[in-house]
Design a protein around this motif. Sequence first.
Motif, PDB file in Angstrom:
ATOM      1  N   VAL A 108       0.833  -1.205   0.000  1.00 35.32           N
ATOM      2  CA  VAL A 108       0.000   0.000   0.000  1.00 35.32           C
ATOM      3  C   VAL A 108       0.867   1.253   0.000  1.00 35.32           C
ATOM      4  CG1 VAL A 108      -1.730   1.318   1.264  1.00 35.32           C
ATOM      5  CG2 VAL A 108      -1.928  -1.175   1.113  1.00 35.32           C
ATOM      6  N   HIS A 109       1.877   1.282   0.869  1.00 32.81           N
ATOM      7  CA  HIS A 109       2.758   2.447   0.957  1.00 32.81           C
ATOM      8  C   HIS A 109       4.214   2.110   0.642  1.00 32.81           C
ATOM      9  CE1 HIS A 109      -0.458   4.895   2.588  1.00 32.81           C
ATOM     10  NE2 HIS A 109      -0.710   3.963   3.488  1.00 32.81           N
ATOM     11  N   GLY A 110       4.493   0.843   0.405  1.00 29.97           N
ATOM     12  CA  GLY A 110       5.865   0.431   0.155  1.00 29.97           C
ATOM     13  C   GLY A 110       6.581   0.109   1.452  1.00 29.97           C
ATOM     14  N   GLY A 111       7.623  -0.718   1.357  1.00 33.61           N
ATOM     15  CA  GLY A 111       8.384  -1.052   2.549  1.00 33.61           C
ATOM     16  C   GLY A 111       9.297  -2.221   2.303  1.00 33.61           C
ATOM     17  N   VAL A 112       9.880  -2.736   3.381  1.00 31.72           N
ATOM     18  CA  VAL A 112      10.818  -3.858   3.285  1.00 31.72           C
ATOM     19  C   VAL A 112      10.402  -4.969   4.242  1.00 31.72           C
ATOM     20  CG1 VAL A 112      12.807  -2.535   2.486  1.00 31.72           C
ATOM     21  CG2 VAL A 112      12.389  -2.745   4.930  1.00 31.72           C
ATOM     22  N   LEU A 113      10.619  -6.187   3.790  1.00 29.49           N
ATOM     23  CA  LEU A 113      10.410  -7.395   4.581  1.00 29.49           C
ATOM     24  C   LEU A 113      11.787  -8.020   4.749  1.00 29.49           C
ATOM     25  CD1 LEU A 113       8.506  -9.534   5.845  1.00 29.49           C
ATOM     26  CD2 LEU A 113       8.162 -10.440   3.530  1.00 29.49           C
ATOM     27  N   SER A 127       2.376  -0.044  -4.663  1.00 28.22           N
ATOM     28  CA  SER A 127       1.705  -0.549  -5.852  1.00 28.22           C
ATOM     29  C   SER A 127       0.629   0.418  -6.324  1.00 28.22           C
ATOM     30  CB  SER A 127       1.062  -1.908  -5.562  1.00 28.22           C
ATOM     31  OG  SER A 127       0.237  -2.306  -6.638  1.00 28.22           O
ATOM     32  N   PRO A 128       0.639   0.766  -7.615  1.00 22.71           N
ATOM     33  CA  PRO A 128      -0.426   1.619  -8.150  1.00 22.71           C
ATOM     34  C   PRO A 128      -1.762   0.897  -8.212  1.00 22.71           C
ATOM     35  CG  PRO A 128       0.964   0.849  -9.917  1.00 22.71           C
ATOM     36  CD  PRO A 128       1.623   0.409  -8.640  1.00 22.71           C
ATOM     37  N   LEU A 129      -1.757  -0.424  -7.987  1.00 21.18           N
ATOM     38  CA  LEU A 129      -2.987  -1.213  -8.008  1.00 21.18           C
ATOM     39  C   LEU A 129      -3.491  -1.524  -6.607  1.00 21.18           C
ATOM     40  CD1 LEU A 129      -2.045  -3.737 -10.847  1.00 21.18           C
ATOM     41  CD2 LEU A 129      -3.238  -1.550 -11.042  1.00 21.18           C
ATOM     42  N   ALA A 130      -2.829  -0.993  -5.581  1.00 17.04           N
ATOM     43  CA  ALA A 130      -3.247  -1.250  -4.202  1.00 17.04           C
ATOM     44  C   ALA A 130      -4.640  -0.665  -3.958  1.00 17.04           C
ATOM     45  CB  ALA A 130      -2.234  -0.643  -3.233  1.00 17.04           C
ATOM     46  N   PRO A 131      -5.414  -1.317  -3.047  1.00 15.63           N
ATOM     47  CA  PRO A 131      -5.025  -2.402  -2.136  1.00 15.63           C
ATOM     48  C   PRO A 131      -5.079  -3.771  -2.819  1.00 15.63           C
ATOM     49  CG  PRO A 131      -7.299  -1.799  -1.727  1.00 15.63           C
ATOM     50  CD  PRO A 131      -6.798  -0.833  -2.769  1.00 15.63           C
ATOM     51  N   HIS A 132      -4.318  -4.721  -2.239  1.00 18.47           N
ATOM     52  CA  HIS A 132      -4.263  -6.075  -2.772  1.00 18.47           C
ATOM     53  C   HIS A 132      -4.929  -7.044  -1.798  1.00 18.47           C
ATOM     54  CE1 HIS A 132      -1.462  -5.416  -6.223  1.00 18.47           C
ATOM     55  NE2 HIS A 132      -1.243  -4.314  -5.545  1.00 18.47           N
ATOM     56  N   MET A 133      -5.493  -8.110  -2.342  1.00 20.41           N
ATOM     57  CA  MET A 133      -6.317  -9.033  -1.574  1.00 20.41           C
ATOM     58  C   MET A 133      -5.620 -10.376  -1.370  1.00 20.41           C
ATOM     59  SD  MET A 133     -10.187 -10.315  -2.530  1.00 20.41           S
ATOM     60  CE  MET A 133     -10.904  -8.687  -2.311  1.00 20.41           C
ATOM     61  N   ARG A 149      -9.632 -10.799   1.478  1.00 25.48           N
ATOM     62  CA  ARG A 149      -9.532  -9.654   2.379  1.00 25.48           C
ATOM     63  C   ARG A 149      -8.394  -8.747   1.908  1.00 25.48           C
ATOM     64  NH1 ARG A 149     -10.184 -11.727   8.675  1.00 25.48           N
ATOM     65  NH2 ARG A 149     -12.345 -12.446   8.512  1.00 25.48           N
ATOM     66  N   TYR A 150      -8.614  -7.441   2.024  1.00 24.19           N
ATOM     67  CA  TYR A 150      -7.600  -6.471   1.665  1.00 24.19           C
ATOM     68  C   TYR A 150      -6.728  -6.159   2.884  1.00 24.19           C
ATOM     69  CZ  TYR A 150     -10.201  -5.508  -2.631  1.00 24.19           C
ATOM     70  OH  TYR A 150     -10.822  -5.615  -3.843  1.00 24.19           O
ATOM     71  N   TYR A 151      -5.412  -6.045   2.643  1.00 22.78           N
ATOM     72  CA  TYR A 151      -4.481  -5.824   3.746  1.00 22.78           C
ATOM     73  C   TYR A 151      -3.701  -4.525   3.585  1.00 22.78           C
ATOM     74  CZ  TYR A 151      -5.358 -10.433   5.631  1.00 22.78           C
ATOM     75  OH  TYR A 151      -5.964 -11.518   6.211  1.00 22.78           O
ATOM     76  N   GLY A 152      -3.409  -3.909   4.713  1.00 23.71           N
ATOM     77  CA  GLY A 152      -2.556  -2.737   4.794  1.00 23.71           C
ATOM     78  C   GLY A 152      -1.752  -2.811   6.080  1.00 23.71           C
ATOM     79  N   ARG A 153      -1.062  -1.721   6.407  1.00 22.95           N
ATOM     80  CA  ARG A 153      -0.226  -1.721   7.616  1.00 22.95           C
ATOM     81  C   ARG A 153      -0.474  -0.461   8.423  1.00 22.95           C
ATOM     82  NH1 ARG A 153       3.921  -5.305   8.268  1.00 22.95           N
ATOM     83  NH2 ARG A 153       5.026  -3.893   9.677  1.00 22.95           N
ATOM     84  N   ARG A 187     -12.336   1.739   0.001  1.00 25.77           N
ATOM     85  CA  ARG A 187     -12.943   2.684  -0.946  1.00 25.77           C
ATOM     86  C   ARG A 187     -12.061   3.911  -1.146  1.00 25.77           C
ATOM     87  NH1 ARG A 187     -17.824   0.964   1.622  1.00 25.77           N
ATOM     88  NH2 ARG A 187     -17.714   2.696   3.107  1.00 25.77           N
ATOM     89  N   THR A 188     -11.460   4.405  -0.061  1.00 23.81           N
ATOM     90  CA  THR A 188     -10.578   5.574  -0.156  1.00 23.81           C
ATOM     91  C   THR A 188      -9.363   5.280  -1.023  1.00 23.81           C
ATOM     92  OG1 THR A 188     -11.269   6.409   2.007  1.00 23.81           O
ATOM     93  CG2 THR A 188      -9.170   7.203   1.156  1.00 23.81           C
ATOM     94  N   LEU A 189      -8.761   4.098  -0.838  1.00 28.79           N
ATOM     95  CA  LEU A 189      -7.583   3.735  -1.625  1.00 28.79           C
ATOM     96  C   LEU A 189      -7.934   3.556  -3.104  1.00 28.79           C
ATOM     97  CD1 LEU A 189      -5.859   1.217   0.804  1.00 28.79           C
ATOM     98  CD2 LEU A 189      -4.931   3.410   0.060  1.00 28.79           C
ATOM     99  N   ILE A 190      -9.081   2.950  -3.378  1.00 30.54           N
ATOM    100  CA  ILE A 190      -9.491   2.754  -4.775  1.00 30.54           C
ATOM    101  C   ILE A 190      -9.795   4.092  -5.440  1.00 30.54           C
ATOM    102  CG2 ILE A 190     -11.308   1.797  -6.242  1.00 30.54           C
ATOM    103  CD1 ILE A 190     -11.404  -0.605  -4.342  1.00 30.54           C
ATOM    104  N   LEU A 191     -10.430   5.005  -4.698  1.00 31.62           N
ATOM    105  CA  LEU A 191     -10.703   6.336  -5.250  1.00 31.62           C
ATOM    106  C   LEU A 191      -9.400   7.071  -5.537  1.00 31.62           C
ATOM    107  CD1 LEU A 191     -12.643   8.620  -5.981  1.00 31.62           C
ATOM    108  CD2 LEU A 191     -12.647   9.304  -3.568  1.00 31.62           C
ATOM    109  N   ALA A 192      -8.438   6.990  -4.625  1.00 32.93           N
ATOM    110  CA  ALA A 192      -7.137   7.640  -4.848  1.00 32.93           C
ATOM    111  C   ALA A 192      -6.424   7.031  -6.045  1.00 32.93           C
ATOM    112  CB  ALA A 192      -6.271   7.513  -3.592  1.00 32.93           C
ATOM    113  N   ARG A 193      -6.553   5.715  -6.209  1.00 26.26           N
ATOM    114  CA  ARG A 193      -5.948   5.038  -7.362  1.00 26.26           C
ATOM    115  C   ARG A 193      -6.555   5.542  -8.661  1.00 26.26           C
ATOM    116  NH1 ARG A 193      -6.966  -1.166  -7.187  1.00 26.26           N
ATOM    117  NH2 ARG A 193      -9.019  -0.515  -7.951  1.00 26.26           N
TER     118      ARG A 193
END
Length: 401
Positions: free
Chosen positions: A61-66, A125-131, A135-139, A153-159
């Motif tokens: 959703v916002h990028g990061g490292v694992l 990801s420009p396609l976020a959120p991902h399922m 279920r859709y996940y974020g952090r 809905r907010t993330l899809i509208l921003a996309r």
Amino acid sequence: MQHYLGPGRPLTFLDTWDKVRAAAEGGLLEENQWCELKEAIGPSTKAVNTELARDIAALSVHGGVLIFGVKDKTYEVVGCETGGMRDRISQVAATRISPPLVPVVLDDVEGPDGRNVLIVSVPPSPLAPHMVDERYYGRSADGKRVLSDPEVRTLILARDQRTHGFVERLQGLALNDPIDQLIEGAPTGHGHAFFLAEPCSPVPSEPLSQEGLTSILVNLDNGRRSWSTLLRGCLHTANDPDGLSLRTSYDKVRPEYEHREAQIGLHDDLTISAVSGGATRIIERAPGSVQHVALTGTMALFGAQFLETLRKISLAQGYQGQWRVGVHLNHLRGASAIEDAFSGRAPQFPRDFSTHHLVIQPTAWEDPQTQIEAHVLELLAKYLRGLGRSGWSYNQLLQQA
């Protein structure tokens, strides 16, 4: 490659064991919205792989490292067995996440006793959120979580808004067409192609020098067309208030050479734009008789050169993330593919312009040339369909003018 680990934390290199330990001891690896730690990957079971998919989807959703090989409570760098992890992570991201993701699995950070640290960079990801599992996940600061319906809905509208803004900027390139400034008596009615690429996340890097960009351009593949240069011929400086720009000619040229002209710009935010004067060409066959032809071969080669340039700039700048790439072509109405235009039986393009865009990740391509050719066909799909050229291969197009 530098990593963003959160606000107030410096961009950090994690390419050696000592650097990872120093970052951990300095508090830079504390888990937050941008950083997830795991001591080991765990066995390849459905439950473990699903949890891995959730971690990757949440970070996208916002990028990061694992980071594998660091304890999540004590931040002790212990290393782990990393054999086979690269393929497993890529397979999980491709098959258990919807839409699929392509995280960047970096080279092992070698440690003592064969125990290494593995860092997985997950670009925004420009396609976020991902399922994952419907279920859709974020952090959040506390780690991954299921997103609420309003958040989705907010993330899809921003996309959608980002996509709309990109299309507006792409089509807006035609309003300040640099090719018209190079052609005597412009505008001539010849069709031009405008390419635009924007990184899907901020790029913390130094601007590429003119010498660096020139070196990339002169070494581009020319598709076995020795008589055509296009982006390879952009050796003259063009004044650009937004960054670095190069073009094929310094002085004005006659309209009959318009299809050879090109310009490329690399802006300070790493946005890349390029313009070709060779989308269509009006050719006088006899006094009072003209043909409006679409130069599909020129467009295929120019598109391939643009994507090759994009990939090489990504590598030079250390940007591993995704790009939104698009093409806008104008003055198409009535144009026919050149092979059929002279026979009078070809379908004529029914609209004045064509616009298409997609998301790509050039540094993840295992076979760059194959990927470039495939994406060129995808970018030009509407243009080719309107000319009756759907189904043509890249090499078939390249054989045309």
